[in-house]
Design a protein around this motif. Structure first.
Motif, PDB file in Angstrom:
ATOM      1  N   ARG A  29       0.836  -1.205   0.000  1.00  0.00           N
ATOM      2  CA  ARG A  29       0.000   0.000   0.000  1.00  0.00           C
ATOM      3  C   ARG A  29       0.864   1.245   0.000  1.00  0.00           C
ATOM      4  NH1 ARG A  29      -5.357  -0.457   3.721  1.00  0.00           N
ATOM      5  NH2 ARG A  29      -6.359  -1.970   2.366  1.00  0.00           N
ATOM      6  N   GLY A  30       0.452   2.219  -0.792  1.00  0.00           N
ATOM      7  CA  GLY A  30       1.154   3.493  -0.832  1.00  0.00           C
ATOM      8  C   GLY A  30       2.399   3.514  -1.690  1.00  0.00           C
ATOM      9  N   SER A  31       2.764   2.389  -2.273  1.00  0.00           N
ATOM     10  CA  SER A  31       3.993   2.345  -3.071  1.00  0.00           C
ATOM     11  C   SER A  31       3.761   2.918  -4.466  1.00  0.00           C
ATOM     12  CB  SER A  31       4.508   0.911  -3.190  1.00  0.00           C
ATOM     13  OG  SER A  31       3.628   0.136  -3.986  1.00  0.00           O
ATOM     14  N   GLN A  32       4.849   3.339  -5.086  1.00  0.00           N
ATOM     15  CA  GLN A  32       4.768   3.863  -6.440  1.00  0.00           C
ATOM     16  C   GLN A  32       4.349   2.761  -7.412  1.00  0.00           C
ATOM     17  OE1 GLN A  32       8.249   5.860  -7.850  1.00  0.00           O
ATOM     18  NE2 GLN A  32       7.205   6.711  -9.612  1.00  0.00           N
ATOM     19  N   GLU A  33       4.782   1.544  -7.168  1.00  0.00           N
ATOM     20  CA  GLU A  33       4.411   0.425  -8.025  1.00  0.00           C
ATOM     21  C   GLU A  33       2.889   0.224  -8.016  1.00  0.00           C
ATOM     22  OE1 GLU A  33       5.327  -4.316  -8.743  1.00  0.00           O
ATOM     23  OE2 GLU A  33       6.221  -3.310  -7.028  1.00  0.00           O
ATOM     24  N   ARG A  34       2.288   0.344  -6.847  1.00  0.00           N
ATOM     25  CA  ARG A  34       0.837   0.196  -6.742  1.00  0.00           C
ATOM     26  C   ARG A  34       0.124   1.334  -7.471  1.00  0.00           C
ATOM     27  NH1 ARG A  34      -2.351  -2.735  -2.490  1.00  0.00           N
ATOM     28  NH2 ARG A  34      -4.428  -1.851  -2.537  1.00  0.00           N
ATOM     29  N   GLN A  35       0.661   2.556  -7.345  1.00  0.00           N
ATOM     30  CA  GLN A  35       0.090   3.706  -8.052  1.00  0.00           C
ATOM     31  C   GLN A  35       0.159   3.505  -9.569  1.00  0.00           C
ATOM     32  OE1 GLN A  35      -1.208   6.644  -6.957  1.00  0.00           O
ATOM     33  NE2 GLN A  35      -0.911   6.427  -4.761  1.00  0.00           N
ATOM     34  N   HIS A  36       1.302   3.026 -10.058  1.00  0.00           N
ATOM     35  CA  HIS A  36       1.464   2.780 -11.491  1.00  0.00           C
ATOM     36  C   HIS A  36       0.506   1.701 -11.973  1.00  0.00           C
ATOM     37  CE1 HIS A  36       5.792   4.538 -12.022  1.00  0.00           C
ATOM     38  NE2 HIS A  36       4.880   5.452 -11.765  1.00  0.00           N
ATOM     39  N   ALA A  37       0.360   0.652 -11.192  1.00  0.00           N
ATOM     40  CA  ALA A  37      -0.549  -0.423 -11.581  1.00  0.00           C
ATOM     41  C   ALA A  37      -1.983   0.083 -11.657  1.00  0.00           C
ATOM     42  CB  ALA A  37      -0.426  -1.587 -10.595  1.00  0.00           C
ATOM     43  N   LEU A  38      -2.398   0.882 -10.680  1.00  0.00           N
ATOM     44  CA  LEU A  38      -3.754   1.428 -10.672  1.00  0.00           C
ATOM     45  C   LEU A  38      -3.969   2.350 -11.872  1.00  0.00           C
ATOM     46  CD1 LEU A  38      -6.502   1.777  -9.337  1.00  0.00           C
ATOM     47  CD2 LEU A  38      -5.500   3.579  -7.924  1.00  0.00           C
ATOM     48  N   GLN A  39      -3.038   3.233 -12.128  1.00  0.00           N
ATOM     49  CA  GLN A  39      -3.162   4.137 -13.274  1.00  0.00           C
ATOM     50  C   GLN A  39      -3.155   3.361 -14.580  1.00  0.00           C
ATOM     51  OE1 GLN A  39      -3.682   7.586 -13.033  1.00  0.00           O
ATOM     52  NE2 GLN A  39      -4.259   7.223 -15.149  1.00  0.00           N
ATOM     53  N   SER A  40      -2.345   2.325 -14.649  1.00  0.00           N
ATOM     54  CA  SER A  40      -2.318   1.483 -15.851  1.00  0.00           C
ATOM     55  C   SER A  40      -3.670   0.828 -16.078  1.00  0.00           C
ATOM     56  CB  SER A  40      -1.234   0.409 -15.729  1.00  0.00           C
ATOM     57  OG  SER A  40       0.050   0.986 -15.749  1.00  0.00           O
ATOM     58  N   MET A  41      -4.268   0.291 -15.026  1.00  0.00           N
ATOM     59  CA  MET A  41      -5.589  -0.335 -15.149  1.00  0.00           C
ATOM     60  C   MET A  41      -6.611   0.677 -15.648  1.00  0.00           C
ATOM     61  SD  MET A  41      -6.048  -3.084 -12.047  1.00  0.00           S
ATOM     62  CE  MET A  41      -5.787  -1.927 -10.711  1.00  0.00           C
ATOM     63  N   GLN A  42      -6.564   1.889 -15.121  1.00  0.00           N
ATOM     64  CA  GLN A  42      -7.505   2.929 -15.554  1.00  0.00           C
ATOM     65  C   GLN A  42      -7.297   3.283 -17.022  1.00  0.00           C
ATOM     66  OE1 GLN A  42      -6.551   5.829 -12.556  1.00  0.00           O
ATOM     67  NE2 GLN A  42      -8.206   5.154 -11.213  1.00  0.00           N
ATOM     68  N   ILE A  62      -5.941   1.370 -19.393  1.00  0.00           N
ATOM     69  CA  ILE A  62      -6.314   0.220 -20.221  1.00  0.00           C
ATOM     70  C   ILE A  62      -7.833   0.105 -20.308  1.00  0.00           C
ATOM     71  CG2 ILE A  62      -6.256  -2.297 -20.372  1.00  0.00           C
ATOM     72  CD1 ILE A  62      -3.429  -2.047 -18.959  1.00  0.00           C
ATOM     73  N   GLU A  63      -8.509   0.233 -19.181  1.00  0.00           N
ATOM     74  CA  GLU A  63      -9.968   0.135 -19.187  1.00  0.00           C
ATOM     75  C   GLU A  63     -10.602   1.258 -20.001  1.00  0.00           C
ATOM     76  OE1 GLU A  63     -10.885  -0.129 -15.002  1.00  0.00           O
ATOM     77  OE2 GLU A  63     -10.852  -2.308 -15.079  1.00  0.00           O
ATOM     78  N   ALA A  64     -10.025   2.446 -19.958  1.00  0.00           N
ATOM     79  CA  ALA A  64     -10.541   3.552 -20.760  1.00  0.00           C
ATOM     80  C   ALA A  64     -10.413   3.246 -22.242  1.00  0.00           C
ATOM     81  CB  ALA A  64      -9.809   4.850 -20.411  1.00  0.00           C
ATOM     82  N   GLU A  65      -9.293   2.688 -22.640  1.00  0.00           N
ATOM     83  CA  GLU A  65      -9.100   2.342 -24.046  1.00  0.00           C
ATOM     84  C   GLU A  65     -10.055   1.228 -24.469  1.00  0.00           C
ATOM     85  OE1 GLU A  65      -7.950   2.258 -27.921  1.00  0.00           O
ATOM     86  OE2 GLU A  65      -7.488   3.798 -26.443  1.00  0.00           O
ATOM     87  N   LEU A  66     -10.241   0.235 -23.623  1.00  0.00           N
ATOM     88  CA  LEU A  66     -11.178  -0.842 -23.943  1.00  0.00           C
ATOM     89  C   LEU A  66     -12.605  -0.310 -24.062  1.00  0.00           C
ATOM     90  CD1 LEU A  66      -9.757  -3.712 -21.718  1.00  0.00           C
ATOM     91  CD2 LEU A  66      -9.776  -3.634 -24.223  1.00  0.00           C
ATOM     92  N   ALA A  67     -12.969   0.647 -23.234  1.00  0.00           N
ATOM     93  CA  ALA A  67     -14.314   1.236 -23.274  1.00  0.00           C
ATOM     94  C   ALA A  67     -14.533   2.002 -24.572  1.00  0.00           C
ATOM     95  CB  ALA A  67     -14.535   2.146 -22.075  1.00  0.00           C
ATOM     96  N   ILE A  68     -13.491   2.677 -25.054  1.00  0.00           N
ATOM     97  CA  ILE A  68     -13.587   3.427 -26.315  1.00  0.00           C
ATOM     98  C   ILE A  68     -13.821   2.472 -27.483  1.00  0.00           C
ATOM     99  CG2 ILE A  68     -12.229   4.761 -27.993  1.00  0.00           C
ATOM    100  CD1 ILE A  68     -10.875   6.099 -25.563  1.00  0.00           C
ATOM    101  N   ARG A  69     -13.176   1.345 -27.449  1.00  0.00           N
ATOM    102  CA  ARG A  69     -13.282   0.383 -28.546  1.00  0.00           C
ATOM    103  C   ARG A  69     -14.647  -0.299 -28.597  1.00  0.00           C
ATOM    104  NH1 ARG A  69      -7.374  -2.461 -29.036  1.00  0.00           N
ATOM    105  NH2 ARG A  69      -6.221  -0.508 -28.871  1.00  0.00           N
ATOM    106  N   GLY A  70     -15.283  -0.444 -27.466  1.00  0.00           N
ATOM    107  CA  GLY A  70     -16.589  -1.081 -27.409  1.00  0.00           C
ATOM    108  C   GLY A  70     -16.485  -2.589 -27.551  1.00  0.00           C
TER     109      GLY A  70
END
Length: 59
Positions: free
Chosen positions: A33-46, A48-56
């Motif tokens: 918790r609180g690590s930069q790695e966790r922050q990067h993973a969360l931002q990456s998920m967001q 990726i999910e945004a791109e998948l949502a655009i594609r439909g």
């Protein structure tokens, strides 16, 4: 985990994005918790999910 940017996500195939999403989720779950790695993973998920949502569905 390396941060997956919106630009990088847009350049990947849908199958690749699903694989990256799985990797990011696993990295998020394993990172302290609180690590930069966790922050990067969360931002990456967001990103990726945004791109998948655009594609439909089915693309």
């Amino acid at each position: 985990m390396k941060l997956v940017t919106r630009f990088e996500a847009a350049s990947r195939s849908t199958a690749e994005l699903h694989g990256l999403l799985r990797e990011a989720f696993n990295a998020f779950a394993a990172a302290p918790r609180g690590s930069q790695e966790r922050q990067h993973a969360l931002q990456s998920m967001q990103n990726i999910e945004a791109e998948l949502a655009i594609r439909g569905p089915g693309l």
